[in-house]
Design a protein around this motif. Structure first.
Motif, PDB file in Angstrom:
ATOM      1  N   ARG A 161       0.860  -1.188   0.000  1.00 27.42           N
ATOM      2  CA  ARG A 161       0.000   0.000   0.000  1.00 27.42           C
ATOM      3  C   ARG A 161       0.893   1.234   0.000  1.00 27.42           C
ATOM      4  N   VAL A 162       0.349   2.332  -0.516  1.00 26.31           N
ATOM      5  CA  VAL A 162       1.085   3.599  -0.586  1.00 26.31           C
ATOM      6  C   VAL A 162       0.203   4.702  -0.019  1.00 26.31           C
ATOM      7  N   TYR A 163       0.784   5.522   0.837  1.00 22.61           N
ATOM      8  CA  TYR A 163       0.111   6.714   1.342  1.00 22.61           C
ATOM      9  C   TYR A 163       0.811   7.927   0.727  1.00 22.61           C
ATOM     10  N   ALA A 164       0.050   8.765   0.029  1.00 26.64           N
ATOM     11  CA  ALA A 164       0.626   9.939  -0.623  1.00 26.64           C
ATOM     12  C   ALA A 164       0.085  11.208   0.026  1.00 26.64           C
ATOM     13  N   VAL A 165       0.973  12.128   0.366  1.00 19.49           N
ATOM     14  CA  VAL A 165       0.590  13.422   0.941  1.00 19.49           C
ATOM     15  C   VAL A 165       0.913  14.491  -0.096  1.00 19.49           C
ATOM     16  N   CYS A 166      -0.141  15.031  -0.708  1.00 20.32           N
ATOM     17  CA  CYS A 166       0.007  15.987  -1.805  1.00 20.32           C
ATOM     18  C   CYS A 166      -1.014  17.096  -1.581  1.00 20.32           C
ATOM     19  N   SER A 167      -0.561  18.278  -1.200  1.00 16.66           N
ATOM     20  CA  SER A 167      -1.483  19.319  -0.741  1.00 16.66           C
ATOM     21  C   SER A 167      -2.453  19.781  -1.818  1.00 16.66           C
ATOM     22  N   VAL A 214       5.290   5.763   2.353  1.00 12.22           N
ATOM     23  CA  VAL A 214       4.710   7.096   2.462  1.00 12.22           C
ATOM     24  C   VAL A 214       5.416   7.985   1.441  1.00 12.22           C
ATOM     25  N   ALA A 215       4.647   8.561   0.520  1.00 15.67           N
ATOM     26  CA  ALA A 215       5.195   9.435  -0.520  1.00 15.67           C
ATOM     27  C   ALA A 215       4.753  10.858  -0.233  1.00 15.67           C
ATOM     28  N   VAL A 216       5.705  11.772  -0.042  1.00 13.29           N
ATOM     29  CA  VAL A 216       5.361  13.167   0.251  1.00 13.29           C
ATOM     30  C   VAL A 216       5.864  14.048  -0.885  1.00 13.29           C
ATOM     31  N   HIS A 217       5.079  15.083  -1.186  1.00  6.33           N
ATOM     32  CA  HIS A 217       5.343  15.918  -2.355  1.00  6.33           C
ATOM     33  C   HIS A 217       5.675  17.347  -1.943  1.00  6.33           C
ATOM     34  N   ASP A 218       6.939  17.746  -2.238  1.00  2.00           N
ATOM     35  CA  ASP A 218       7.446  19.080  -1.934  1.00  2.00           C
ATOM     36  C   ASP A 218       7.380  19.369  -0.434  1.00  2.00           C
ATOM     37  N   ARG A 224       8.202   4.489  11.766  1.00  2.00           N
ATOM     38  CA  ARG A 224       9.313   3.718  11.195  1.00  2.00           C
ATOM     39  C   ARG A 224       8.958   3.184   9.815  1.00  2.00           C
ATOM     40  N   MET A 225       8.322   4.018   9.018  1.00  2.00           N
ATOM     41  CA  MET A 225       7.870   3.615   7.691  1.00  2.00           C
ATOM     42  C   MET A 225       8.799   4.183   6.623  1.00  2.00           C
ATOM     43  N   PRO A 226       8.996   3.480   5.505  1.00  2.00           N
ATOM     44  CA  PRO A 226       9.807   4.013   4.413  1.00  2.00           C
ATOM     45  C   PRO A 226       9.129   5.242   3.805  1.00  2.00           C
ATOM     46  N   VAL A 227       9.893   6.315   3.630  1.00  2.00           N
ATOM     47  CA  VAL A 227       9.367   7.558   3.081  1.00  2.00           C
ATOM     48  C   VAL A 227      10.100   7.875   1.786  1.00  2.00           C
ATOM     49  N   VAL A 228       9.337   8.219   0.734  1.00  2.00           N
ATOM     50  CA  VAL A 228       9.887   8.689  -0.535  1.00  2.00           C
ATOM     51  C   VAL A 228       9.513  10.151  -0.682  1.00  2.00           C
ATOM     52  N   PHE A 229      10.514  10.975  -0.966  1.00  2.00           N
ATOM     53  CA  PHE A 229      10.328  12.426  -1.051  1.00  2.00           C
ATOM     54  C   PHE A 229      10.341  12.850  -2.515  1.00  2.00           C
ATOM     55  N   HIS A 230       9.175  13.286  -3.027  1.00  2.00           N
ATOM     56  CA  HIS A 230       9.068  13.815  -4.385  1.00  2.00           C
ATOM     57  C   HIS A 230       9.369  15.319  -4.354  1.00  2.00           C
ATOM     58  N   VAL A 231      10.393  15.743  -5.072  1.00  2.00           N
ATOM     59  CA  VAL A 231      10.746  17.165  -5.128  1.00  2.00           C
ATOM     60  C   VAL A 231      10.410  17.673  -6.523  1.00  2.00           C
ATOM     61  N   HIS A 232       9.340  18.437  -6.632  1.00  2.00           N
ATOM     62  CA  HIS A 232       8.904  18.966  -7.924  1.00  2.00           C
ATOM     63  C   HIS A 232       9.539  20.320  -8.227  1.00  2.00           C
ATOM     64  N   THR A 233       9.810  21.085  -7.188  1.00  2.00           N
ATOM     65  CA  THR A 233      10.430  22.395  -7.366  1.00  2.00           C
ATOM     66  C   THR A 233      11.029  22.847  -6.047  1.00  2.00           C
ATOM     67  N   ARG A 234      12.065  23.686  -6.135  1.00  2.00           N
ATOM     68  CA  ARG A 234      12.623  24.348  -4.955  1.00  2.00           C
ATOM     69  C   ARG A 234      12.752  25.840  -5.270  1.00  2.00           C
ATOM     70  N   MET A 240      16.192  12.008   5.830  1.00  2.00           N
ATOM     71  CA  MET A 240      15.444  10.890   6.395  1.00  2.00           C
ATOM     72  C   MET A 240      14.868   9.965   5.331  1.00  2.00           C
ATOM     73  N   ALA A 241      14.600  10.483   4.151  1.00  2.00           N
ATOM     74  CA  ALA A 241      13.896   9.709   3.120  1.00  2.00           C
ATOM     75  C   ALA A 241      14.753   8.551   2.628  1.00  2.00           C
ATOM     76  N   ARG A 242      14.081   7.435   2.332  1.00  2.00           N
ATOM     77  CA  ARG A 242      14.783   6.315   1.724  1.00  2.00           C
ATOM     78  C   ARG A 242      15.271   6.696   0.332  1.00  2.00           C
ATOM     79  N   LEU A 243      14.384   7.363  -0.427  1.00  2.00           N
ATOM     80  CA  LEU A 243      14.731   7.788  -1.781  1.00  2.00           C
ATOM     81  C   LEU A 243      14.106   9.146  -2.060  1.00  2.00           C
ATOM     82  N   ILE A 244      14.692   9.870  -3.008  1.00  2.00           N
ATOM     83  CA  ILE A 244      14.214  11.184  -3.424  1.00  2.00           C
ATOM     84  C   ILE A 244      13.941  11.136  -4.920  1.00  2.00           C
TER      85      ILE A 244
END
Length: 421
Positions: free
Chosen positions: A6-12, A119-123, A138-148, A175-179
């Protein structure tokens, strides 16, 4: 390859409140992931009560969460500083609510079972939830970076809160497993800034939008009819040259450079109109600054800036009607809007913020943020229809060879699978 359970995505920003690139990304990716065979739970912010709080499509369940403060952020009667504070507080509450929901859903599972979730978080707007889920769950987190853009945009004064957001992103990156980033240029930029290069993965965006594909497939007569309709809104009897920009009316998008390029273009093509499609970012006042720039440059008769977002179908229709589409950004991690214009086989000019890998040989790319250089690039297209047609053909071919939302979805799931190892 073992996919996540399962995937949990946090995208505002989620549909229908689409006002920027993050919203467009969510709008396109949710249907793709809805057929991936993995349960995807997306947490986004609630709009003004027009959309259901929860809805499901295939494997994707979307929860729109209300957050105290976000409503106040849109109140124009409040001082700008208070609106910014309200927005920041609202986003923090949204993140905490999303994190609580994720942790509650995982509370009855063992440590090993929690490793099957990602857990996938966006920006930066999703970083607090990612940090909480990583530390407490203690869950794996993937950090999506769309812009800085607040921290990385060149030649731009950083707002006072940018340092805080920079620190937040840096903590999440460590902290993220992958970016995940959309372009090699952004990957290199982050690595040069000290982010962990070995954990950065490149996943380009796609280009297909149902309305875009419909317009691209229209018979010639129907396309010409649509072009005439749009052109008559801005040009007497549809005659003259039409230049179209789409994007937020922010300085790093190059709109002020475009305005300063207009006198040189108008001197050679007196009937030219430059249409700016888009609005200012919330709570910035940048539209008023742009209006003053247009007046001071003396091009109010040639430039149309309505400070409003149009639905994608209207934006694409404007691209079809344009003699040339222009996106003169000085900072652009990917530039979906330019890719979409290229996909419609329109001549495209981009600014120095675009990387050559994204547009290939399918767009004219300015090397500097310079009005004269931008004007010359636009005039190359306006002066020589044959060269413009060749550029448009190369752009369409480049996009179809390199970009696909289906491929973006496959690569994204592969990154999530890797994050579980």
């Amino acid at each position: 390859m073992r996919l996540p359970d399962r995937v949990y995505a946090v995208c505002s920003e989620v549909p229908p409140e689409v006002v920027g690139g993050l919203g467009r990304y969510a709008e396109r990716m949710m249907p793709v992931l809805g057929e991936c065979g993995v349960p995807i739970v997306v947490f986004g912010t609630a709009g003004r009560g027009r959309a259901r709080r929860t809805e499901r499509s295939g494997d994707v369940t979307l929860h729109r969460l209300t957050a105290a403060g976000l409503g106040l952020a849109g109140n124009p009667r409040l001082p700008r500083a208070l609106r910014l504070l309200a927005r920041t507080a609202g986003l923090l509450v949204f993140n905490l609510r999303a994190a609580v929901r994720i942790l509650r859903a995982e509370a009855g599972r063992t440590r090993a079972e929690r490793l099957g979730a990602v857990v996938a978080v966006h920006d930066w707007m999703g970083c607090p939830a990612g940090i909480v889920c990583g530390l407490l769950g203690r869950m794996p987190v993937v950090f999506h970076v769309h812009t800085r853009e607040l921290n990385a945009a060149p030649e731009r004064r950083r707002p006072p809160h940018a340092a805080l957001l920079d620190a937040l992103e840096t903590v999440q990156a460590r902290m993220a497993r992958l970016i995940v980033v959309p372009s090699a240029a952004m990957r290199d930029e982050l690595a040069a800034g000290g982010w962990p290069a070995d954990r950065i993965r490149l996943v380009p965006h796609g280009f297909e939008d149902p309305e875009l594909l419909r317009l691209a497939g229209l018979p010639g007569e129907e396309r010409d009819r649509m072009r005439r309709e749009v052109r008559r809104r801005y040009l007497p009897e549809g005659r003259g040259r039409l230049v179209v920009f789409a994007g937020r009316l922010s300085p790093h998008k190059g709109v002020h450079t475009l305005v300063r390029a207009v006198p040189r273009i108008a001197a050679r093509h007196a009937g030219t109109r430059v249409v700016l499609i888009g609005a200012e970012p919330p709570h910035t006042g940048e539209a008023a600054v742009l209006t003053r720039s247009i007046e001071e440059t003396g091009v109010a008769a040639q430039v149309v800036a309505e400070n409003r977002f149009l639905p994608p179908a209207e934006v694409f229709a404007h691209f079809l009607a344009a003699d040339v589409c222009v996106f003169p950004s000085v900072y652009e991690p990917f530039g979906l809007v330019a890719v979409e214009a290229m996909a419609l086989a329109r001549p495209v000019v981009v600014g120095p913020g675009f990387s050559s890998e994204v547009v290939g040989d399918g767009a004219l790319r300015c090397a500097h943020d310079d009005p004269q250089e931008l004007a010359e690039a636009l005039l190359r297209c306006l002066d020589d229809p044959r060269e413009a047609a060749g550029l448009a053909h190369r752009g369409a071919e480049h996009v179809r060879r390199h970009y696909s939302w289906a491929l973006t979805g496959e690569r994204t799931l592969a990154v999530y699978a890797e994050a579980m190892r």
